[in-house]
Design an enzyme around this catalytic site. Structure first.
Site, PDB file in Angstrom:
ATOM      1  N   HIS A   5       0.835  -1.307  -0.179  1.00 13.60           N
ATOM      2  CA  HIS A   5       0.028   0.108  -0.172  1.00 13.60           C
ATOM      3  C   HIS A   5       0.974   1.196   0.148  1.00 13.60           C
ATOM      4  O   HIS A   5       1.871   1.363   0.842  1.00 13.60           O
ATOM      5  CB  HIS A   5      -0.772  -0.270   1.207  1.00 13.60           C
ATOM      6  N   GLY A   6       0.272   2.135  -0.830  1.00 13.38           N
ATOM      7  CA  GLY A   6       1.493   3.307  -1.192  1.00 13.38           C
ATOM      8  C   GLY A   6       1.679   4.057   0.301  1.00 13.38           C
ATOM      9  O   GLY A   6       2.666   5.034   0.429  1.00 13.38           O
ATOM     10  N   GLU A  59       1.917   3.226   3.115  1.00 16.54           N
ATOM     11  CA  GLU A  59       2.449   2.249   4.191  1.00 16.54           C
ATOM     12  C   GLU A  59       4.038   2.111   3.952  1.00 16.54           C
ATOM     13  O   GLU A  59       4.370   1.172   3.517  1.00 16.54           O
ATOM     14  CB  GLU A  59       1.800   0.939   4.401  1.00 16.54           C
ATOM     15  N   ASN A  65      -3.558  -5.176  -2.806  1.00 19.51           N
ATOM     16  CA  ASN A  65      -3.842  -6.423  -1.828  1.00 19.51           C
ATOM     17  C   ASN A  65      -5.368  -6.629  -2.037  1.00 19.51           C
ATOM     18  O   ASN A  65      -5.908  -7.468  -1.129  1.00 19.51           O
ATOM     19  CB  ASN A  65      -3.567  -6.139  -0.577  1.00 19.51           C
ATOM     20  N   ARG A  66      -6.249  -6.302  -3.226  1.00 17.72           N
ATOM     21  CA  ARG A  66      -7.764  -6.845  -3.374  1.00 17.72           C
ATOM     22  C   ARG A  66      -7.539  -7.267  -5.000  1.00 17.72           C
ATOM     23  O   ARG A  66      -8.632  -7.369  -5.444  1.00 17.72           O
ATOM     24  CB  ARG A  66      -8.769  -5.743  -3.180  1.00 17.72           C
ATOM     25  N   GLU A 116       1.908  -6.817   9.780  1.00 18.25           N
ATOM     26  CA  GLU A 116       1.662  -5.178  10.319  1.00 18.25           C
ATOM     27  C   GLU A 116       2.870  -4.684  11.149  1.00 18.25           C
ATOM     28  O   GLU A 116       2.655  -5.323  12.468  1.00 18.25           O
ATOM     29  CB  GLU A 116       0.213  -5.072  10.874  1.00 18.25           C
TER      30      GLU A 116
END
Length: 481
Positions: free
Chosen positions: A121-122, A124, A182-183, A304
């Site tokens: 994710h950009g 993160e 991620n989907r 995470e």
């Protein structure tokens, strides 16, 4: 027709995601991987773009061009244990650079492979920073630190610091097309999500990479929480519930390796032991984690590693230190546990790309075509029935006990109609369903070991006849047939 199905799927997923906080508030049930009552607001923060990413907050993070320079600098500084290559490009044409670390980078070996993927994710970006630090640490500590040396000498570690460089540059979750990567993977519960023409270039790059490299395990790095997440990520009826995959016990072990090695992840008050089943936390569909396991035989975790999605750059050294041992121990677990070996054809002695399954676990991994080697993650402290098969050959099975050390087990398969045995690394013929511990030399040492055993046996008989007392050292992992 494909477009309308894609649209319907998108609408369904949007509705599902929007209802998750309400589901979480309504479900106060606890589970061994349970979450706290603040789940709803926490989830909203996790899934939404961060509007507070200021210039000051970005300062101290590597830009995409700086990251590329850092990647190539590692290759130049440690050319003997590293290789730099690209798996493709992003929507905006940014190369997706990978650092391979091994004592024989770029060469095919009968060793397991592990990958780390950052910046899915950009918004993160912590993963991209700590992965560069990981590569540099291995470069600096090879032949100095035992764990660094173990990893470099016994496996191939592939590090992709950023999967979503465009999203990072735009400071948002999705890629340049504003798609959540991620989907974007094919999903087991939604076959309509299998339209290959709609895959983003970053997604296709990962899918092709997994098919080419034959990874044993992997992990992607995210931000916004502190927990090790394992499959499944979704459930068949789309409800929030614990939905374990066939290798649930092994995944819980892997997640615990990371959590227990972390500075404080295992102390989480929100997630028991610092780990969680994805579907129980919040279901997602089209995720990279489940796709890796189903289609690549690759055991992937979603990590995470920072409570804050985009922390201040000054905090990065601390985050790295908190995660360093976790990242090293998770990668090293590939060679420290599980079952490893090769599959051969009895008539030719050549390696064959057979399949390996475990009785009672509905998943399959394939041996490599080059060396016929396989590497299977398994939770320690259990006994397993291992089954090797190959079209045109007789299936062979035997039992092993996996303890704190890895089990080494080769199979020799006879062609249909032949009568043969499985042999372990020591060359011991074993009937099906025999329980034994295996450790020792490779198959090519079989004759040499057999001669030594015969010589020792003759010596033993002579000394027994002469009534001498015999003291022998037992092998560390004796064979108990």
């Amino acid at each position: 027709m494909a477009i309308s199905r894609r649209l319907l799927l998108s609408l369904f997923l949007l509705r599902a995601f929007s209802s998750l906080p309400a589901q979480a508030a309504a479900r106060g049930a606890s589970h061994p991987s349970g979450t706290s009552g603040n789940y709803g607001s926490f989830l909203r923060n996790l899934l939404q773009d961060n509007p507070m990413i200021t210039e000051e907050l970005v300062r101290g993070y590597m830009s995409n061009s700086e990251l590329e320079i850092a990647v190539h600098a590692i290759g130049s500084r440690c050319p003997n244990i590293s290789r730099i290559y690209s798996i493709g490009k992003s929507v905006n044409g940014v190369a997706l650079w990978v650092i391979e670390i091994s004592d024989k980078p770029g060469q095919k070996e009968a060793e397991p492979a592990f990958k780390y993927v950052g910046n899915v994710h950009g918004d993160e970006p912590v993963g991209r920073e700590v992965l560069i630090k990981l590569a540099n640490w291995l470069c600096d500590n090879y032949l100095k630190d035992p764990l660094a040396t173990l990893i470099v000498k016994n496996m191939h570690l592939h590090i992709l610091p950023t999967m979503n460089p465009d999203g990072f540059a735009l400071r948002r979750r999705g890629n340049a097309n504003n798609v959540d990567l991620n989907r974007d993977f094919p999903d087991q519960f939604f076959p309509n999500n299998d339209e290959i023409n709609y895959r983003q270039p970053e997604t296709r790059a990962i899918m092709n990479w997994v098919k080419q490299e034959h990874f044993t395990a992997s992990a992607s790095l995210h931000g916004g929480a502190l927990v090790a997440n394992y499959p499944w990520d979704g459930s068949r009826d789309q409800s929030k519930q614990y939905y374990g995959c066939p290798d649930d016990k092994t995944f819980r072990y892997m997640a615990s390796v990371y959590s227990q090695s972390h500075y404080n992840m295992s102390l989480s008050k929100e997630f028991k032991g610092g780990i969680t089943n994805g579907a129980f936390w919040y279901p997602i569909y089209g995720g990279m984690q489940d796709w890796n396991y189903i289609h690549g035989g690759c055991f992937e975790l979603t990590l995470e590693i920072s409570d804050v999605k985009w922390p201040k750059a000054a905090e990065l050294p601390v985050i790295w230190e908190h995660n360093r041992m976790s990242m090293l121990n998770l990668a090293a677990s590939l060679v420290k546990t599980g079952v490893h070996g090769r599959i051969f054809a009895a008539d030719t002695g050549h390696p064959i790309p057979g399949s390996l399954t475990i009785k009672g676990i509905g998943s399959e991994i394939r041996a490599s075509r080059t060396y016929g080697d396989y590497h299977r993650m398994l939770a320690p402290g259990e006994n397993y029935k291992v089954i090797a098969s190959m079209e045109g050959f007789r299936t062979k099975a035997t039992r092993i006990v996996v303890e704190e050390k890895a089990v080494s087990l080769d199979f020799i398969l006879d062609r249909d109609g032949a009568n043969g045995l499985i042999r372990n690394d020591l060359g011991c013929p074993c009937d099906d369903d025999k329980l034994f511990h295996v450790q020792g030399a490779r198959l090519e040492l079989y004759l040499f070991v057999l001669l030594i055993i015969i010589a020792l046996y003759v010596l033993f008989k002579r000394k027994t006849t002469s009534k001498f007392t015999i003291h022998r050292h037992s092998p560390k992992r004796p064979i108990a047939v």
